[in-house]
Design a protein around this motif. Sequence first.
Motif, PDB file in Angstrom:
ATOM      1  N   UNK A 367      26.014   8.750  30.605  1.00 18.33           N
ATOM      2  CA  UNK A 367      25.036   8.866  29.519  1.00 18.33           C
ATOM      3  C   UNK A 367      24.956   7.646  28.621  1.00 18.33           C
ATOM      4  N   UNK A 368      25.735   6.591  28.920  1.00 14.80           N
ATOM      5  CA  UNK A 368      25.768   5.414  28.042  1.00 14.80           C
ATOM      6  C   UNK A 368      25.461   4.141  28.833  1.00 14.80           C
ATOM      7  N   UNK A 369      25.011   3.099  28.126  1.00 17.29           N
ATOM      8  CA  UNK A 369      24.941   1.782  28.775  1.00 17.29           C
ATOM      9  C   UNK A 369      26.354   1.367  29.222  1.00 17.29           C
ATOM     10  N   UNK A 370      26.415   0.445  30.174  1.00 18.06           N
ATOM     11  CA  UNK A 370      27.726   0.025  30.669  1.00 18.06           C
ATOM     12  C   UNK A 370      27.840  -1.496  30.674  1.00 18.06           C
ATOM     13  N   UNK A 371      29.043  -1.982  30.735  1.00 11.92           N
ATOM     14  CA  UNK A 371      29.414  -3.405  30.868  1.00 11.92           C
ATOM     15  C   UNK A 371      28.950  -4.311  29.721  1.00 11.92           C
ATOM     16  N   UNK A 372      28.169  -3.795  28.788  1.00 12.59           N
ATOM     17  CA  UNK A 372      27.790  -4.584  27.611  1.00 12.59           C
ATOM     18  C   UNK A 372      26.901  -5.778  27.906  1.00 12.59           C
ATOM     19  N   UNK A 373      26.192  -5.759  29.020  1.00 18.30           N
ATOM     20  CA  UNK A 373      25.280  -6.884  29.335  1.00 18.30           C
ATOM     21  C   UNK A 373      24.188  -6.364  30.267  1.00 18.30           C
TER      22      UNK A 373
END
Length: 494
Positions: A367-373
Amino acid sequence: MSSILSRLPFDETLIYINGEWTKSQASQTCRVENPDTAETIATVPECNARDLDLAVQAAYSAFHDGPWVNEYSGAQRRDALLALATAIEESRQDIEELESLNTGKPINDVRVELDDTIDLFRFFAGYADKVEGRHIAAQTNRNLEGYTVKVPVGVVGFINAFNYPICLLAWKVAPALAAGCTVVFKPGPQTPLTTQYFAHLLHKTGRFPKGVFNVVLGGVGVGQALVDHDLVDKIGFTGSVATGKQVIRSTASTRNVRCTSVELGGKSPGVVMPDADLDKTAKLVVSGCMANAGMNCNALTRLWVHRSIYDEFMPRLKAAAEALVLSTPQDTATEMGPLIDKRQYDRVLEYIRIGRDEDQAALLTGGQPALGRGYWIQPTVFYNVSPTARIATEEIFGPVLSVLEPFDELDEVIAIERKNEFGLAAGIFTRRHQDIAKFTRKLRSGTIWVNNYNALYSYLPFGGFRNSGFGRELGYESFDGYLVPKSIIDDISY
Ligand code: NAD
């Protein structure tokens, strides 16, 4: 900057028309990104209607006046396609690297797609010298001989989606060229680079006369111009339902109606029966849904789990989703990549919000964005989802699985799935052949997987029912779609 981008064997600022790399007539350009990082990796032309017209005119002249159709035998076309397959094979490492950079696909997945691409050119080459008609014995008048000959459809305009750039190109171009058609090809605007690489290889073989294969780049504008062009005999489209409907409307409004094949979206159900091997099935379901980061027309996105095993199955599903390795796509350990672009990333996050807030579904994981890029999103699984919820019925095209409320009888599932807007694919996990037979006979889906998911073969047709489109790709059916029969009636007493 990666090595492949600094040693491309073609100039990506040019387009391939009439056997030459030429400058676009348009001044606009498209940025090509690496979805892993959101960095720009290339700038290509955004073609206009003038470029499109040149490409179609080239394909039209090649079809009507050139040697490809009028002089080459089937065996010569076969050999040209075999030479092209070998050329792709010899450059496969470059193409794999380029495809992975431009799509964010894990390199291992791209390798499988290149295996398929090469195989498809060899497979359809085999049909090029086997075009057959029928002789129909005279029924009422013994002096009238009737027979059919099959001829290529003509100029085919292809419009592709972004999700399998080189592989879907092979699905379309290999059977069309084998049948003796000429082609104008438009890739998805996000993923032009391996199409250009392909044009370079086709040119390099020296086996394809000018105008047989042409490329235009860009989005809606040039796509619509291709659909609207009167000299195009067939449109082969892969994309969303909304665009597919627009394409069908347009092809009916041109001066000449023309045949159309539309491969559209899906919301494919999977069913886990009480006797299923739960550990194996959890992994198959996760790869069935999350392969290609869920940007897969046949992704398993609506999962039915029998009530008797529902609670046991959920932790296994959660563990399988959380075990997927999300990392740099060029790393061989990576199992899932990012979404293709910002638009798709925003769309998927919006559906995750809808799942939580509007559909009130329970979140099992992600449910969240991943890896921050870049455009990465976690593999996401909702459960206890109503079969009529938006996340359970609308195509999301991302790594989002909806496990529906538990079911008791397979008949219930079949009755509900009859109302599914789509009919591209489905899967069932059980060893009970009565259930398998019921499911495969009753479900109106173009492909049904039993105890596996996502396997595709060059020789098995692929396509949909209802809003998943019409026409078939792969297999003999696809090749036959690029041929039309002519009936010849000969009075032998004359
Ligand atoms: P899309 O409909 O946005 O675009 C598809 C292609 O159509 C692109 O090349 C685009 O530039 C072009 N296009 C857009 N508007 C056009 C117009 N008016 N006239 C002509 N061309 C136009 O789809 P997408 O986001 O690129 O791809 C995702 C969709 O493709 C999903 O719905 C997916 O299910 C579907 N898909 C289906 C299959 C299949 O075989 N059934 C395979 C892959 C993808």
